[in-house]
Each structure stands twice: as C-alpha cells, then as structure tokens.
Design an enzyme around this catalytic site. Structure first.
Site, short mmCIF file in Angstrom:
data_model
loop_
_atom_site.label_atom_id
_atom_site.label_comp_id
_atom_site.label_asym_id
_atom_site.label_seq_id
_atom_site.Cartn_x
_atom_site.Cartn_y
_atom_site.Cartn_z
NE ARG A 1 0.02 2.03 4.35
CZ ARG A 1 1.25 2.51 4.48
NH1 ARG A 1 2.03 2.71 3.44
NH2 ARG A 1 1.73 2.80 5.68
CB SER B 1 -2.40 8.88 5.82
OG SER B 1 -3.68 8.39 5.59
CB SER C 1 -1.76 -1.52 21.97
OG SER C 1 -0.84 -2.06 21.03
CG HIS D 1 6.95 -2.91 12.47
ND1 HIS D 1 6.38 -1.76 12.91
CD2 HIS D 1 5.94 -3.80 12.39
CE1 HIS D 1 5.07 -1.94 13.10
NE2 HIS D 1 4.80 -3.19 12.80
CD GLU E 1 5.85 0.51 8.81
OE1 GLU E 1 6.15 1.08 9.85
OE2 GLU E 1 4.68 0.43 8.36
CD GLU F 1 -5.03 -1.37 18.61
OE1 GLU F 1 -4.65 -0.75 19.59
OE2 GLU F 1 -4.59 -1.12 17.46
#
Ligand code: 0O2
Length: 214
Positions: free
Chosen positions: A53, A59, A124, A130, A149, A164
């Site tokens: 993406r 964003s 969380s 990553h 990323e 989430e």
C-alpha cells in the site's frame, strides 16, 4: 478539521510519490519471486500472502502534523519511512523470523530500522515484526533511494491489528478502557492460539515424515 498539503506542496508531493510507487513495485516483484520459489521448489509455505500500500496524501499530511512538522513534500521525504509499505502474512510466528532473516540478506537493501513486536509486544497488545528497508530505484539518469516499511505477522496477529486499528480510528485514538483492556486480553489469547496451532502443525509434519520413511 483534516490537515492538508498546500497546492504547491501537493504538486511537489505528486512528483515524489511515483518514486515510492516504483520502488514498492520492484520490491513486491522480488518478494513474489521468493514466494513462488519457496512454495513451488522448496516446499516452504512461510509466506501466506503479501499486500502493498501507498500512504494516502491525507495520511502523510496528518502524520507530519502529528510529528510537529510543516506539511511539506520535503519533510515527507526526509521524515516518513512508511510512505511505501508492504505486509507479509505468514502461517506461524516462527516463519516471521525466517522471513525477516531472508529480507535482511537481500542484496541492494539496507536495513534502516528493525522492531520485534512479536517477542516484545506493544502495551496495546500489538504483535508484528517491522523492518524499514532502504532500496535503490534506478532511472535513466539517476538513482534515488527510498524507504519501505515491511510488517511481517501471522494471520491471527493481522486479524487483531486490523480490528484494533479500526477501534483506534473510530475513537480517534481514545479507545474506551474496557475495549482496550479486552483487546489486550484477546492479543494474549491470539498469541497462545498461534502457538497451539504451530504445535499441531509440527505434529502433522512429524507424522508426514514418518509416513515418508516407511
Ligand atoms: P497506519 O495508519 O497503519 O499507517 P511511527 O508510526 O513509525 O512514527 P512508531 O509507532 O514507533 O512510530 O512506529 P511503529 O511502532 O513501527 O508503528 C508503525 C506502524 O505499525 C503503524 O503505522 C501501524 O500500522 C502499526 N502499529 C504500530 N503499533 C500499533 C498498534 O498498537 N496497533 C495497530 N493496530 N497497529 C500498530 P501508523 O502510521 O501508526 O498507522
């Protein structure tokens, strides 16, 4: 009110984004080749599927604003490492490490950042591996380097992260405590489930091995 690029900065951004798009496409092609090679010739099913993406301009603008930076194309290029993103979904947590090692060994690629939220989940409950890779994009007259990323996670981790993320979006980062507590509990359960599924997978593999040896 949403944050936006000015008309001039948006025009500059539109010249930069294709470089990321082309870099992303190049990396995706390489990963799809690895995927097919593993699957078809090595009986290795570590990659379930890959998604890519590009971060939307809105964003990008919002992230720069949240970082306290001016919303400019130059700042996006200098400070954001996730304009281009890839997500690799794999069956089991162990595959994540196999794939991250494989990615790190790719020629032409520099590792800018590595975060293991699988072994060290976020508060969380978020789990994922990553990597930020830097790779060259070749043009007729120049070479540009871009960051991509990569998030590597299991299907179960992805299921959790998607829900989430929706909750965060819906509540604009202020998820009610009873929901965030519930998500933390579910994240633990999902990790336990991943482990139990892996154990069954190992048992099946051993049985298959025995059958082949007979
Ligand atoms: P989006 O909308 O998915 O792009 P950074 O975000 O890089 O400035 P940070 O938080 O140190 O700073 O980076 P990190 O932790 O590597 O997070 C990068 C991305 O991982 C996030 O991008 C999310 O996609 C995902 N992520 C990180 N933490 C969580 C989490 O707790 N829950 C979920 N669902 N996803 C998470 P963005 O830009 O925040 O969001």
């Amino acid at each position: 009110m949403s944050v936006r690029f000015s008309v001039e900065e948006f025009a500059k951004l539109k010249k930069i984004l294709p470089i990321y798009e082309w870099g992303l496409r190049t990396l995706l092609t390489k990963l799809n080749i690895i995927h097919e090679d593993l699957k078809d010739f090595r009986d290795n099913h570590s990659i379930e599927y890959i998604r890519s993406r590009m971060k939307a301009p809105e964003s990008i603008a919002q992230k720069l604003y949240d970082m306290g930076l001016d919303v400019t194309a130059d700042n996006a290029k200098t400070h954001l490492k996730d304009i281009a993103g890839l997500r690799i979904i794999c069956p089991f947590a162990r595959d994540i490490y196999f794939l991250s090692d494989l990615l790190k060994s790719m020629p032409d690629v520099n590792i800018l950042e590595e975060k293991d939220y699988v072994s060290n989940p976020k508060a969380s409950g978020y789990r994922s591996y990553h990597l930020i890779l830097e790779l060259p994009v070749f043009f007729s007259n120049k070479t540009e380097h871009i960051a991509v990323e990569i998030q590597i996670r299991t299907e179960a981790m992805n299921f959790w992260a998607t829900l989430e993320h929706k909750a965060r979006y819906k509540y604009r980062e202020h998820v009610p405590k009873h929901l965030s507590d519930e998500l933390i509990v579910i994240a633990e359960q999902i990790a336990a489930l991943d482990n139990r599924m892996f154990t069954i997978h190992e048992i099946i593999s051993l049985i298959n091995q025995d059958v082949q040896e007979i």
